[in-house]
Every structure is written in C-alpha cells, then in structure tokens.
Write a protein that holds these residues in place. Sequence first.
Motif, PDB file in Angstrom:
ATOM      1  N   ASP A  84      -9.496  -9.981  -1.607  1.00  0.00           N
ATOM      2  CA  ASP A  84     -10.945 -10.207  -1.563  1.00  0.00           C
ATOM      3  C   ASP A  84     -11.597 -10.122  -2.950  1.00  0.00           C
ATOM      4  N   GLY A  85     -10.767  -9.928  -3.988  1.00  0.00           N
ATOM      5  CA  GLY A  85     -11.289  -9.873  -5.351  1.00  0.00           C
ATOM      6  C   GLY A  85     -11.585  -8.481  -5.865  1.00  0.00           C
ATOM      7  N   THR A  86     -11.424  -7.473  -5.024  1.00  0.00           N
ATOM      8  CA  THR A  86     -11.652  -6.096  -5.459  1.00  0.00           C
ATOM      9  C   THR A  86     -10.639  -5.739  -6.533  1.00  0.00           C
ATOM     10  N   LEU A  87     -11.127  -5.222  -7.645  1.00  0.00           N
ATOM     11  CA  LEU A  87     -10.251  -4.855  -8.748  1.00  0.00           C
ATOM     12  C   LEU A  87      -9.352  -3.690  -8.365  1.00  0.00           C
ATOM     13  N   ASN A  88      -8.122  -3.684  -8.885  1.00  0.00           N
ATOM     14  CA  ASN A  88      -7.284  -2.504  -8.666  1.00  0.00           C
ATOM     15  C   ASN A  88      -7.742  -1.407  -9.624  1.00  0.00           C
ATOM     16  N   ALA A  89      -7.161  -0.228  -9.516  1.00  0.00           N
ATOM     17  CA  ALA A  89      -7.617   0.933 -10.294  1.00  0.00           C
ATOM     18  C   ALA A  89      -7.520   0.693 -11.800  1.00  0.00           C
ATOM     19  N   LEU A  90      -6.466   0.030 -12.242  1.00  0.00           N
ATOM     20  CA  LEU A  90      -6.294  -0.234 -13.669  1.00  0.00           C
ATOM     21  C   LEU A  90      -7.337  -1.235 -14.164  1.00  0.00           C
ATOM     22  N   GLN A  91      -7.542  -2.302 -13.426  1.00  0.00           N
ATOM     23  CA  GLN A  91      -8.567  -3.277 -13.807  1.00  0.00           C
ATOM     24  C   GLN A  91      -9.941  -2.619 -13.860  1.00  0.00           C
ATOM     25  N   VAL A 149      -6.255   3.014 -19.840  1.00  0.00           N
ATOM     26  CA  VAL A 149      -4.924   3.299 -19.292  1.00  0.00           C
ATOM     27  C   VAL A 149      -4.760   4.797 -19.066  1.00  0.00           C
ATOM     28  N   ARG A 150      -5.284   5.604 -19.980  1.00  0.00           N
ATOM     29  CA  ARG A 150      -5.226   7.061 -19.809  1.00  0.00           C
ATOM     30  C   ARG A 150      -5.947   7.468 -18.524  1.00  0.00           C
ATOM     31  N   SER A 151      -7.120   6.907 -18.289  1.00  0.00           N
ATOM     32  CA  SER A 151      -7.893   7.212 -17.088  1.00  0.00           C
ATOM     33  C   SER A 151      -7.129   6.812 -15.825  1.00  0.00           C
ATOM     34  N   ALA A 152      -6.559   5.631 -15.817  1.00  0.00           N
ATOM     35  CA  ALA A 152      -5.798   5.160 -14.651  1.00  0.00           C
ATOM     36  C   ALA A 152      -4.553   6.028 -14.448  1.00  0.00           C
ATOM     37  N   ALA A 153      -3.923   6.433 -15.543  1.00  0.00           N
ATOM     38  CA  ALA A 153      -2.740   7.294 -15.446  1.00  0.00           C
ATOM     39  C   ALA A 153      -3.108   8.653 -14.862  1.00  0.00           C
ATOM     40  N   ARG A 154      -4.239   9.191 -15.280  1.00  0.00           N
ATOM     41  CA  ARG A 154      -4.696  10.479 -14.721  1.00  0.00           C
ATOM     42  C   ARG A 154      -4.920  10.356 -13.212  1.00  0.00           C
ATOM     43  N   LYS A 155      -5.611   9.293 -12.801  1.00  0.00           N
ATOM     44  CA  LYS A 155      -5.896   9.093 -11.375  1.00  0.00           C
ATOM     45  C   LYS A 155      -4.610   8.917 -10.563  1.00  0.00           C
ATOM     46  N   ALA A 156      -3.588   8.348 -11.205  1.00  0.00           N
ATOM     47  CA  ALA A 156      -2.310   8.122 -10.514  1.00  0.00           C
ATOM     48  C   ALA A 156      -1.372   9.311 -10.628  1.00  0.00           C
ATOM     49  N   GLY A 157      -1.830  10.374 -11.305  1.00  0.00           N
ATOM     50  CA  GLY A 157      -0.971  11.555 -11.483  1.00  0.00           C
ATOM     51  C   GLY A 157       0.172  11.315 -12.449  1.00  0.00           C
ATOM     52  N   ARG A 158      -0.038  10.403 -13.407  1.00  0.00           N
ATOM     53  CA  ARG A 158       1.013  10.021 -14.356  1.00  0.00           C
ATOM     54  C   ARG A 158       0.657  10.388 -15.800  1.00  0.00           C
ATOM     55  N   TRP A 159      -0.258  11.347 -15.979  1.00  0.00           N
ATOM     56  CA  TRP A 159      -0.675  11.716 -17.331  1.00  0.00           C
ATOM     57  C   TRP A 159      -0.290  13.146 -17.638  1.00  0.00           C
TER      58      TRP A 159
END
Length: 161
Positions: A84-91, A149-159
Amino acid sequence: MSRHVVTFTVNGVAQRVEVEARSTLADTLRESCGLTGTHLGCEHGVCGACTVLVNDIPTRACLMFAVQADGAAIRTVEGLAAPDGTLNALQQAFQDHHGLQCGFCTPGFLMLSTWLLERDEVLSEATLREALASNICRCTGYQGIVEAVRSAARKAGRWAE
C-alpha cells in the motif's frame, strides 16, 4: 549479438526476460522489469547507487551481467515498502533523520542498510560507518544516513550501545 532467456525473482515476483549477453543486471532491472529505483551512477561499481540484494548479498548491479543472475532471488528498493506504499522502518528512518537529499544514492544505501540490519549481528558505530563508506553520497554529508541506520538498528535490537 547473442540473446539469452534469464529467469529470476525480483521482490518475490517471477521474471522471465530475454537479454543480450552483455546486458547488466542494472539495465535489465530498469529496462526489462520496469524497476527504475536501481540507479546507475558511475557504472564502475564504485558509487553504490545500483546496489541490490542478489540471494541476500549486496551486489553492484552495474557490474553483474543479467545472465549471471539466472535463477537468483533479487531484491530492489521497490520491494521495501508495503504494497500500500507504507514505508518500512528503515525508509521511515531515512525520512525522519534527513538521510536523503537529492535521493540519487538513496536506493543503494537503503539496500546496503537492509542487508546490514538483516544479518545476525549487532552493529556498532565503527561497523556501520565502515559498511556505509562503500557507497557515495554527494549531498548529505552522511550524518543523516548514519543516524537513520543507527535509529533503525536500535528499533530492531541490532545496535550495540
């Protein structure tokens, strides 16, 4: 010129295209598949604007022949957002942290960053900056890209804090 039939999946959709032996994957994605998000910058594999994931590995599509991708699973920037065009977390993080300006390099950075976030590894500042250094941006000064990318990594538990 010899022509070859190549089959692969792009963003989960089966594709069957006829290409010249010398056609690059980038040209094939753009011209035969209509996926113009893969940008061509230097066409020497240096800038990273054409980065796509081939079998989940970041690949410079300007350096790979389409015939080499026969049978591969390819992911491009067009496959990141929801149907539907919703951006993913990284975008969304790129938007929120001003990780783009002219947008030319953005697809390559998004695909490289997708790979970074999907690996079974926690990112550190040094690892992130080293990986992102493989792509070139002429507009942003990189800080917004790093922050996104740091923000997306934090949200994904990858930071690594």
